[in-house]
Enzyme design. Sequence first.
Site, PDB file in Angstrom:
ATOM      1  N   ASP A  13       5.359   4.930   5.372  1.00  0.00           N
ATOM      2  CA  ASP A  13       6.260   3.695   5.775  1.00  0.00           C
ATOM      3  C   ASP A  13       6.726   3.156   5.137  1.00  0.00           C
ATOM      4  OD1 ASP A  13       4.159   3.108   6.480  1.00  0.00           O
ATOM      5  OD2 ASP A  13       4.472   1.729   7.870  1.00  0.00           O
ATOM      6  N   HIS A  14       5.884   2.498   3.561  1.00  0.00           N
ATOM      7  CA  HIS A  14       6.045   1.656   2.753  1.00  0.00           C
ATOM      8  C   HIS A  14       7.085   0.871   1.152  1.00  0.00           C
ATOM      9  CE1 HIS A  14       3.582  -1.293   5.622  1.00  0.00           C
ATOM     10  NE2 HIS A  14       3.366  -0.872   5.973  1.00  0.00           N
TER      11      HIS A  14
ATOM     12  N   HIS B 272      -7.414  -2.728   5.335  1.00  0.00           N
ATOM     13  CA  HIS B 272      -6.863  -1.612   6.488  1.00  0.00           C
ATOM     14  C   HIS B 272      -7.360   0.240   6.084  1.00  0.00           C
ATOM     15  CE1 HIS B 272      -2.623   0.452   8.008  1.00  0.00           C
ATOM     16  NE2 HIS B 272      -2.495   0.639   6.861  1.00  0.00           N
TER      17      HIS B 272
ATOM     18  N   HIS C  28       0.545  -1.243   0.175  1.00  0.00           N
ATOM     19  CA  HIS C  28       0.143   0.293   0.357  1.00  0.00           C
ATOM     20  C   HIS C  28       0.919   1.080  -0.329  1.00  0.00           C
ATOM     21  CE1 HIS C  28       0.755  -0.800   4.454  1.00  0.00           C
ATOM     22  NE2 HIS C  28       0.651   0.671   4.701  1.00  0.00           N
TER      23      HIS C  28
ATOM     24  N   ASP D  49      -0.185  -4.207   6.073  1.00  0.00           N
ATOM     25  CA  ASP D  49      -0.872  -3.269   6.702  1.00  0.00           C
ATOM     26  C   ASP D  49      -2.565  -3.936   6.926  1.00  0.00           C
ATOM     27  OD1 ASP D  49       1.558  -2.344   7.231  1.00  0.00           O
ATOM     28  OD2 ASP D  49       0.407  -0.746   7.638  1.00  0.00           O
TER      29      ASP D  49
ATOM     30  N   HIS E  29       0.942   4.211   1.475  1.00  0.00           N
ATOM     31  CA  HIS E  29       1.341   4.677   3.041  1.00  0.00           C
ATOM     32  C   HIS E  29       3.417   5.013   3.566  1.00  0.00           C
ATOM     33  CE1 HIS E  29      -1.763   3.567   5.979  1.00  0.00           C
ATOM     34  NE2 HIS E  29      -2.056   4.896   5.195  1.00  0.00           N
TER      35      HIS E  29
END
Length: 386
Positions: free
Chosen positions: A75-76, A195, A71, A265, A73
């Site tokens: 942090d990914h 998520h 995904h 997530d 976000h």
Amino acid sequence: MTTKSHLPLSSVEITFLGTASAQPSSTRNHSSLALQLAGDVWLFDCGEGTQKQLQNTGVKRGKIEKIFITHTHGDHIFGVVPLMASMLNGSGGMAEGAEDSRSKVDLQQPQLEIYGPYGTRAYIRNNIIHTHTLLGAPYVVHELRFSSDPLGDPEPSKLAHAESPNGCNILQKDGVWSDFFDNGVVSVSAAPILHSVPCVGYVVQEAPVPGKIDPKVYIPDLKRTNTPMSALGRLQRGENVELSDGSVLHGPKKTPGRKLVILGDTYDPSAIIPLAMEPDILIHEATNAHLPGIDSSTKDADTIDSVEERTKSRGHSTPQMAGKFAKAIKAKNLVLNHFSSRYSGEQSEGAMTIMNAIGKLAADEFGDDVTCALDFMIVKVDLKRD
């Protein structure tokens, strides 16, 4: 390789490059793991700092062929473009319209392939365009499109430097993306998992592997019918060999290939169950846990139920939720990942006590031992023959 009859991959192993959620810490980097399939490397997620983490492992940056994003976000995904610039000999370019001898790339070269949900292509494209980055080799982005996603591609005529125009929009069928990649040796499927934003879980499946051949079983028939001994190679690959007298020799019984389920997530990955049953390994997030008397940051007013409810409201899972899902899909092994920054990844007694407690919460639901991932941990996935 074009046939599904093959010798097994010599090795399959996972190196965890980042095991933190949301914010990195001194002992856990943003999310990323490297799947090594013999000599090839596939990354799953690529948070900030991933290329720095790679430098502390035996994973060769130049062997990375594919990147799968769960995904968008930060942090990914924030580490993707910096890694691409290093991998593909990137450099700072000049303002649009200026001459630069480095600006030509042969898009027919082998390409770095990137897969992810809607928005992955635009994120990478705009980063490269607006940083004037020149890449020395091409890349392509394929998007796994949800049924609710817009059709087409934003600014389809505005390609980034070295971006192939052949990126596909892969549509769901029956709610999932079955075998969207298949090279005859390994296939990849995916499904949406719940998520706070659109998110994907991936299933990596090795094709069935022929069992070990015993030449003594076949040689008498090969000699009797004057069949070349090279037929043993075909039998080992799982092929049938018809002899001159009309009889047929069958190769050894095939062994199911290795299967890995790698989730992003999620607070509910149930949509992936039809694709994910009986994996050799399940990698599942476990962002928060209720650890009274063990973790000093546990609030007095919290309960197991309140922590789970709060965790789910943010789109995440507890160890118990991961353990229950692992049991539901009959996973052989469960590895927990994506931990809150308050759970240190250092090897101190206090930190390991907390991680062991988190693992036990999942194990009590799963019914077997559970591994809690640390940065740079390597997990080997062995082929189990009958």
